[in-house]
Design an enzyme around this catalytic site. Sequence first.
Site, mmCIF file in Angstrom:
data_model
loop_
_atom_site.group_PDB
_atom_site.id
_atom_site.type_symbol
_atom_site.label_atom_id
_atom_site.label_comp_id
_atom_site.label_asym_id
_atom_site.label_seq_id
_atom_site.Cartn_x
_atom_site.Cartn_y
_atom_site.Cartn_z
ATOM 1 N N HIS A 37 0.878 -1.185 0.000
ATOM 2 C CA HIS A 37 0.000 0.000 0.000
ATOM 3 C C HIS A 37 0.911 1.229 0.000
ATOM 4 O O HIS A 37 1.707 1.422 0.929
ATOM 5 C CB HIS A 37 -0.913 -0.018 1.230
ATOM 6 C CG HIS A 37 -1.886 -1.153 1.207
ATOM 7 N ND1 HIS A 37 -2.203 -1.896 2.321
ATOM 8 C CD2 HIS A 37 -2.604 -1.670 0.181
ATOM 9 C CE1 HIS A 37 -3.089 -2.830 1.971
ATOM 10 N NE2 HIS A 37 -3.344 -2.705 0.682
ATOM 11 N N GLU A 91 1.785 3.807 2.965
ATOM 12 C CA GLU A 91 2.174 3.284 4.284
ATOM 13 C C GLU A 91 3.679 3.459 4.455
ATOM 14 O O GLU A 91 4.478 2.552 4.213
ATOM 15 C CB GLU A 91 1.688 1.843 4.426
ATOM 16 C CG GLU A 91 0.161 1.829 4.337
ATOM 17 C CD GLU A 91 -0.464 0.459 4.442
ATOM 18 O OE1 GLU A 91 -1.708 0.389 4.403
ATOM 19 O OE2 GLU A 91 0.271 -0.537 4.562
ATOM 20 N N HIS A 138 3.136 -3.256 7.037
ATOM 21 C CA HIS A 138 2.090 -2.268 6.720
ATOM 22 C C HIS A 138 1.910 -1.294 7.875
ATOM 23 O O HIS A 138 2.404 -1.515 8.974
ATOM 24 C CB HIS A 138 0.738 -2.984 6.518
ATOM 25 C CG HIS A 138 0.647 -3.788 5.273
ATOM 26 N ND1 HIS A 138 -0.148 -3.434 4.208
ATOM 27 C CD2 HIS A 138 1.258 -4.946 4.914
ATOM 28 C CE1 HIS A 138 -0.026 -4.328 3.248
ATOM 29 N NE2 HIS A 138 0.826 -5.270 3.636
ATOM 30 N N GLU A 182 1.167 -5.086 10.946
ATOM 31 C CA GLU A 182 0.692 -3.693 10.992
ATOM 32 C C GLU A 182 1.454 -2.983 12.099
ATOM 33 O O GLU A 182 1.404 -3.386 13.262
ATOM 34 C CB GLU A 182 -0.819 -3.667 11.303
ATOM 35 C CG GLU A 182 -1.683 -4.371 10.262
ATOM 36 C CD GLU A 182 -1.932 -3.536 9.017
ATOM 37 O OE1 GLU A 182 -1.544 -2.356 9.003
ATOM 38 O OE2 GLU A 182 -2.513 -4.075 8.059
HETATM 39 ZN ZN LIG Z 1 -1.482 -1.902 4.228
#
Ligand SMILES: [Zn+2]
Length: 353
Positions: free
Chosen positions: A67, A70, A168, A232
């Site tokens: 992504h 990020e 992420h 994350e």
């Molecule tokens: Zn992500």
Amino acid sequence: MSHPTLLEQLQQDGDFLKLTLSNPNALEPFNFSLLDDTIVCIWDTGVICFEPKQLTHQDIVLSCGVHGNETAPIEICADIVQQVLTGQITLKHRLLVLFGNPPAINASKREIEENLNRLFSGQHNDTAVTPSAERERAKKLEGYVGQFYSSSRVTDLVPRNRYLYDLHTAIRGSRFEKFAVYPFLHEKPWRKAQFEFLQACDVTTVLLMQTPATTFSYFASNTHGADAFTIELGKVKPFGQNDMTRFTKVCTALRQLISHDTVQTVAFDEHQFQLYQVYRAINKQTEAFKLHFADDVENFTSYPVGTLLASDGELEYRVEQPGEALIFPNAKVAKGQRAMLMVVPTTVAGNVV
Ligand SMILES: [Zn+2]
């Protein structure tokens, strides 16, 4: 064909992220030898492979920027690559570092056309939809991971120790700042050593998936038998605005992982973790889909049983279980896609090795 300018520049500043972002769509492959003990292979834009001459049993993939907005993981991986290229880190193991979606990184956007992390395990081949840049990239990334895992010069250890940590940051804040998604293992046991590594990374909240997925981490786990995780690391911030002190432990653990035989960890104790499993996925069915809580609600927030969470035209979604917590809510997803996951506390007792 050699690229003296690119090569010279990379050897000088070790800034592979800069090279990637100034060539976001493609980069002709080139190789060079680093301090005579590691071969560096640039396979494509955002794709850099390190082969130490010393034989190793560990194949480590670090990925970020799947992504594009990020930024913290991108900065972490760029630093690691730079430190390897400038000789500040000496690798002990094979390493592939991937910057997932360079055009999206340049645009400071999560994606250009569609969510790259929903296109793996062959999902990019879906012929019913129009091709996209992300579909092409997903296919290539799958190929590079396969090429990396299968091209090891050590073949005496089967299965090899394969890892993929896909880093992420989340769109929203989280009750537990850092958390990992452990892909579905098809009833195979979870691994203590991996929980220990996650804890060393300052990650003690783990979501254990129970179904296949089209994520990068599930692809590496299911297709290549890697210990693979989506990790994350906190909330999305623009480049340069991340408080890097919040990532000290994960940076240290990742550096140890690639440059030492073992990572400093403490023995696995389930009580030091918050473990969740998916209770249900709520998919957006119509354009009327609406979330009934504030935009800034944190991941892992829970409400009393009966609370209205979302509506979708006539449909209503209410809390059904005590302790049921919401995660990844996003009303803006495309119709038919997952708008939110509901999770409940769980245990790994009885199925962990
Ligand atoms: Zn992500």
